[in-house]
Write an enzyme that holds these catalytic residues in place. Structure first.
Site, PDB file in Angstrom:
ATOM      1  N   GLN A 173      49.293  -8.110  27.406  1.00  0.00           N
ATOM      2  CA  GLN A 173      48.805  -7.025  28.259  1.00  0.00           C
ATOM      3  C   GLN A 173      47.583  -7.531  29.045  1.00  0.00           C
ATOM      4  O   GLN A 173      47.107  -6.863  29.940  1.00  0.00           O
ATOM      5  CB  GLN A 173      48.364  -5.830  27.414  1.00  0.00           C
ATOM      6  N   ASN A 174      47.105  -8.701  28.677  1.00  0.00           N
ATOM      7  CA  ASN A 174      45.867  -9.210  29.272  1.00  0.00           C
ATOM      8  C   ASN A 174      46.121  -9.779  30.662  1.00  0.00           C
ATOM      9  O   ASN A 174      47.207 -10.267  30.957  1.00  0.00           O
ATOM     10  CB  ASN A 174      45.253 -10.300  28.370  1.00  0.00           C
ATOM     11  N   VAL A 175      45.086  -9.691  31.481  1.00  0.00           N
ATOM     12  CA  VAL A 175      45.213 -10.149  32.874  1.00  0.00           C
ATOM     13  C   VAL A 175      44.283 -11.339  33.134  1.00  0.00           C
ATOM     14  O   VAL A 175      44.139 -11.785  34.265  1.00  0.00           O
ATOM     15  CB  VAL A 175      44.880  -8.989  33.852  1.00  0.00           C
ATOM     16  N   ASP A 176      43.651 -11.860  32.041  1.00  0.00           N
ATOM     17  CA  ASP A 176      42.593 -12.865  32.223  1.00  0.00           C
ATOM     18  C   ASP A 176      43.112 -14.301  32.358  1.00  0.00           C
ATOM     19  O   ASP A 176      42.337 -15.213  32.653  1.00  0.00           O
ATOM     20  CB  ASP A 176      41.576 -12.767  31.058  1.00  0.00           C
ATOM     21  N   HIS A 195      50.899  -6.778  32.597  1.00  0.00           N
ATOM     22  CA  HIS A 195      50.014  -6.002  33.474  1.00  0.00           C
ATOM     23  C   HIS A 195      49.450  -6.835  34.616  1.00  0.00           C
ATOM     24  O   HIS A 195      48.443  -6.454  35.212  1.00  0.00           O
ATOM     25  CB  HIS A 195      48.860  -5.398  32.646  1.00  0.00           C
ATOM     26  N   CYS A 208      48.993  -7.925  48.907  1.00  0.00           N
ATOM     27  CA  CYS A 208      48.808  -7.007  50.037  1.00  0.00           C
ATOM     28  C   CYS A 208      49.380  -5.627  49.707  1.00  0.00           C
ATOM     29  O   CYS A 208      50.484  -5.506  49.170  1.00  0.00           O
ATOM     30  CB  CYS A 208      49.548  -7.591  51.257  1.00  0.00           C
ATOM     31  N   GLY A 250      45.346  -8.039  18.475  1.00  0.00           N
ATOM     32  CA  GLY A 250      44.233  -7.626  19.334  1.00  0.00           C
ATOM     33  C   GLY A 250      44.559  -6.541  20.322  1.00  0.00           C
ATOM     34  O   GLY A 250      44.090  -6.551  21.455  1.00  0.00           O
ATOM     35  N   THR A 251      45.379  -5.559  19.875  1.00  0.00           N
ATOM     36  CA  THR A 251      45.657  -4.446  20.774  1.00  0.00           C
ATOM     37  C   THR A 251      45.494  -3.129  20.024  1.00  0.00           C
ATOM     38  O   THR A 251      45.896  -2.986  18.885  1.00  0.00           O
ATOM     39  CB  THR A 251      47.072  -4.530  21.388  1.00  0.00           C
ATOM     40  N   ASN A 276      44.286  -7.530  13.472  1.00  0.00           N
ATOM     41  CA  ASN A 276      43.280  -6.706  14.142  1.00  0.00           C
ATOM     42  C   ASN A 276      42.247  -6.301  13.095  1.00  0.00           C
ATOM     43  O   ASN A 276      42.625  -5.730  12.067  1.00  0.00           O
ATOM     44  CB  ASN A 276      43.964  -5.453  14.728  1.00  0.00           C
TER      45      ASN A 276
END
Ligand code: BV8
Ligand code: ZN
Length: 229
Positions: free
Chosen positions: A84-87, A102, A110, A169-170, A195
């Site tokens: 789910q991370n965007v990093d 995600h 654009c 980790g969620t 977790n």
């Protein structure tokens, strides 16, 4: 084998999570910044927030949790990371394949033609435009936006056929991503949650390891390796 991850796996790289007391959302109103409405209302604020997060993510290093997954994927070549991370830290750690449910904060697209466009070094955190005239936005999935159907289908297929799923980790609150560990359980996979805190999934997990992933995963890898060789 599936590694399903959330912001908690990046916490040990110094990237604050979304819902922990010092998490991102505690400073900002999540629905305001990570939503199309928020962007429409104040694009400069949202773009500054993402530029700051991009910088933080760029400076952060993958941690032992990310690196242990690379070792697991070498040992079990058919294993996949669904994040789910965007990093972008999973890919930087050498995890492959990584499916980003995600999106990715290091890409922008654009609003009009959806083309991916490189960042403008002269104006990294302000409003920029595509050649077609459309405004540029972070290439992430905002609240209220649909995830990419193809990645979502791939993710559900993987959890429906895996024999072991780690959910790491969620807080297991954001759907449809949070459905994935439940799907794995329903088809009979063994599901391990990593977790330090309990989550809505903990009671259902076959094993709930209440420790930071940077400690748990490297140890588990050693145990798997010792058991196999
Ligand atoms: C959609 C990208 C269809 C942007 C993100 C009511 C009920 C159910 C659902 C909804 C509802 N109202 C609205 C919805 C839908 C909504 C949703 O689920 N909302 C939730 C909040 C209730 N979902 C959506 O909108 C999704 N789209 O449904 O589309 C649709 C389409 C059109 C119209 C209608 C519907 C889109 C969701 C995607 C949002 N984008 N990110 C950005 O990053 O800026 S979500 C964001 O949250 C991140 O991706 C993040 O990863 C994700 C989930 O959070 P977590 O990763 O779990 O992070 P969190 O901080 O919560 O938890 C960290 C955990 O780590 C903690 O448990 C902590 O204990 C643990 N931890 C800490 N340290 C460690 C650790 N674990 C291990 N080791 C450590 N060291
Ligand atoms: Zn365009």
């Amino acid at each position: 084998m599936v590694f399903f991850t959330g912001a908690g796996i990046s916490a040990e790289s110094g990237i604050s999570t979304f819902r922990d007391p010092d998490g991102y959302w505690s400073k900002y109103d999540p629905m305001k910044l990570a939503s199309p409405e928020g962007f429409k209302e104040d694009p400069e604020l949202v773009l500054r927030w993402y530029a700051a997060r991009r910088q933080l993510a760029g400076k952060a290093q993958p941690n032992p949790g990310h690196l242990a997954i690379t070792q697991f994927q070498k040992l079990f070549p058919h294993s996949v990371v669904i994040t789910q991370n965007v990093d972008g830290l999973h890919a930087r750690a050498g995890n492959e394949p990584v499916w980003e449910l995600h999106g990715n904060i290091h890409r922008q697209k654009c609003l009009k033609c959806a083309e991916e466009v490189a960042f403008n070094p002269d104006n990294p955190d302000g409003i920029n435009y595509c050649a077609c005239g459309g405004m540029l936005r972070p290439d992430v999935v905002w609240f209220g936006e649909s995830l990419s159907i193809s990645i979502l289908n791939q993710a559900f297929d993987a959890v429906k056929s895996c024999s072991l799923l780690f959910t790491i980790g969620t807080s297991t609150q954001v759907y449809p991503a949070a459905q994935l560990p439940f799907e794995a359980l329903n088809q009979g996979a063994f599901v391990i949650e990593v977790n330090p805190e309990p989550t809505p999934f903990s009671a259902k997990a076959d094993l709930s390891l209440r420790d930071p992933v940077g400690k748990v995963l490297p140890n588990l890898y050693e145990e798997f390796y010792a058991a196999l060789f």
